[in-house]
Design a protein around this motif. Structure first.
Motif, PDB file in Angstrom:
ATOM      1  N   LYS A  90      35.757  35.123-110.862  1.00  0.00           N
ATOM      2  CA  LYS A  90      36.124  33.981-110.021  1.00  0.00           C
ATOM      3  C   LYS A  90      35.878  32.662-110.753  1.00  0.00           C
ATOM      4  N   ARG A 120      38.430  32.067-113.476  1.00  0.00           N
ATOM      5  CA  ARG A 120      39.725  31.677-112.924  1.00  0.00           C
ATOM      6  C   ARG A 120      39.701  30.209-112.474  1.00  0.00           C
ATOM      7  N   THR A 126      41.698  38.234-109.188  1.00  0.00           N
ATOM      8  CA  THR A 126      41.249  37.074-108.411  1.00  0.00           C
ATOM      9  C   THR A 126      39.733  37.023-108.298  1.00  0.00           C
ATOM     10  N   ASP A 154      48.450  42.105-110.215  1.00  0.00           N
ATOM     11  CA  ASP A 154      48.090  41.083-111.202  1.00  0.00           C
ATOM     12  C   ASP A 154      49.339  40.289-111.565  1.00  0.00           C
TER      13      ASP A 154
END
Length: 462
Positions: free
Chosen positions: A56, A59, A167, A450
């Motif tokens: 996380k 990202r 994600t 994805d």
């Protein structure tokens, strides 16, 4: 330039106690440094949630992360853009349910740890042949090893996984019932869908305490001797209790080019010698022959010398049907010539043979791993091994030449086959997964799970 102090301090606040974040100077070495990532930050998680939080965070910050367990897979396609490595080795717990005959293991468990744990409980599992390789790294690509003849592929003994998606979401107890389509893809291409943090696999009762292992060395063999050895391998009927590893290697102390054979048998010495009588024929006149009865926790001990970390190893592997003698004599000559390069003396050619009847009892549509490869007779790998990066181009040309010989002379040139864990950067996906239809289905599932192709380090399939 990325500021390690800022990133590491921010990330640490989101991780559990005991999780570790280190900089470039403490990155974890890989088996092959040719395509190894050069991260500015390496994270050692203490829990599955730590893995999820790290993804996380990456990202959010626009960073590219990559999970590493054993660190043996050389096919790290986008290694130059990887910012953060999540070293899974701290998640190496192994839990055994003897009543259910299952083993639950962390994503950082290596094969040697798994073998030791199950042997202590008088159990066996389908696993790979090198102790330092990550269990899930080999299993998710199919998973072949000593027990392939008895128990089939690793993916056929996989019950469920937990994994972190692109994600950063943690999915628990994913199995063939919860999402059949995803499960189909995971069983053969799992590393392209996320980071597997936990897996549960099937275990079997240990039927014997000791297995037979024999190492036979032919030093500096001439062409006639090589042909006779390959013929003995070809004519040996493999039953479910057998496995074979052969290699071309320059062995100490002489450094002479040698053909090394390791024959294994799940049974007594008498049974083994009968099964392997062609290779044990005294007329072959080996330079060295040694055998031993090994306890199950020493199953892979003979392979430890080829599993040393570090150095550059841009290897290429294929699946082939036959040991065509003219082809392998050509391979021998190219290999011996390459080993004359300074620092490349450790380069090797590997030939593996496992009984495949058990693997073919699984339906062809059960996994992305196709029947066309489940039944392949030999797995072969060319290992250029060296440290000087100025040899990179020569090493790649050498490996490609060997691959082309195998494709053209030892299998079907119209349908080359390649085990995913041994594939090079440019191997067509049809050669790994069997057909365009299978690849198209895999791409469709990949786009669902994805869509941005964040997990692109192993397979660029969008």
């Amino acid at each position: 330039m990325k500021n390690f102090e800022i990133y590491s301090n921010e990330l640490k606040q989101r991780l559990s106690e005991g999780a570790k974040v280190v900089g470039k100077d403490e990155k974890v070495i890989r088996y092959d440094e040719f395509s190894a990532p050069n991260p500015f930050m390496t994270v050692f998680p203490r829990s599955e949630n730590d893995v999820a939080e790290t993804v996380k965070y990456c990202r959010e910050k626009g960073l590219k992360c990559f999970a590493q367990s054993g660190g043996h897979n050389w096919r790290v396609r986008n290694h130059k853009i990887i910012d953060v490595v999540i070293c899974m080795r701290t998640l190496n717990n192994v839990s055994i349910d003897e009543n259910a005959q299952t083993v639950t293991l962390g994503g950082g468990t290596i094969i040697g740890e798994l073998v030791e744990a199950v042997a202590a409980k008088k159990l066996e599992v389908a696993t790979g042949v090198c102790n330092t390789v990550g269990v899930l790294g080999t299993l998710l690509h199919g998973g072949t090893g000593r027990y392939t003849g008895k128990y089939g592929l690793g993916i056929d003994n996989l019950f469920s996984i937990n994994f972190v998606d692109a994600t950063g979401k943690l999915h628990q107890n994913v199995n063939k019932t919860t999402d059949p389509e995803l499960w189909w893809a995971i069983c053969g291409a799992g590393a392209s869908f996320g980071i597997v943090t936990t897996a549960t696999i099937k275990a079997y009762p240990q039927l014997i305490d000791l297995s037979w292992s024999c190492t036979i060395i032919f030093s500096d063999p001439d062409a006639s001797k090589i042909e006779k050895i390959l013929e003995a391998v070809e004519k040996t009927n493999m039953d479910q209790n057998m496995s074979l590893l052969c290699s071309f290697a320059c062995l100490p102390p002489t450094g002479l080019p040698s053909l090394l054979v390791n024959a294994w048998y799940y049974g007594s010495e008498t049974e083994a010698e009968k099964a392997w009588e062609r290779l044990l024929d005294p007329s072959l006149k080996p330079s060295v022959r040694t055998s031993a009865m090994l306890p199950s926790n020493k199953l892979n001990e003979a392979n430890d010398p080829i599993c040393i970390m570090g150095g550059r190893k841009p290897a290429l592997g294929m699946g082939i049907e036959r040991l065509e003698s003219t082809a392998f004599l050509e391979v021998w000559d190219l290999w011996t010539e390459f080993t004359k390069n300074q620092g490349a003396e450790g380069s090797a050619i590997l030939i593996e043979r496992f009984p495949k009847e058990k693997t073919l009892t699984v339906s062809d549509d059960a996994t992305v791993f196709p029947h066309s490869h489940r039944g392949i007779t030999y797995e072969v790998v060319c290992f250029p091994i060296y440290k000087d990066e100025t040899l990179d181009s020569k090493a790649q040309a050498f490996a490609n030449s060997i691959r082309d010989i195998w494709v053209q002379k030892c299998g079907d040139p119209e349908q080359p086959r390649c085990y995913g864990a041994c594939a090079g950067f440019n191997e067509p996906l049809e050669n790994i997964f069997g057909s365009k239809d299978r690849v198209d289905k895999l791409i469709r599932i990949k786009k669902k799970w994805d869509p941005e192709n964040y997990w692109s380090a192993l397979f660029d399939i969008v």
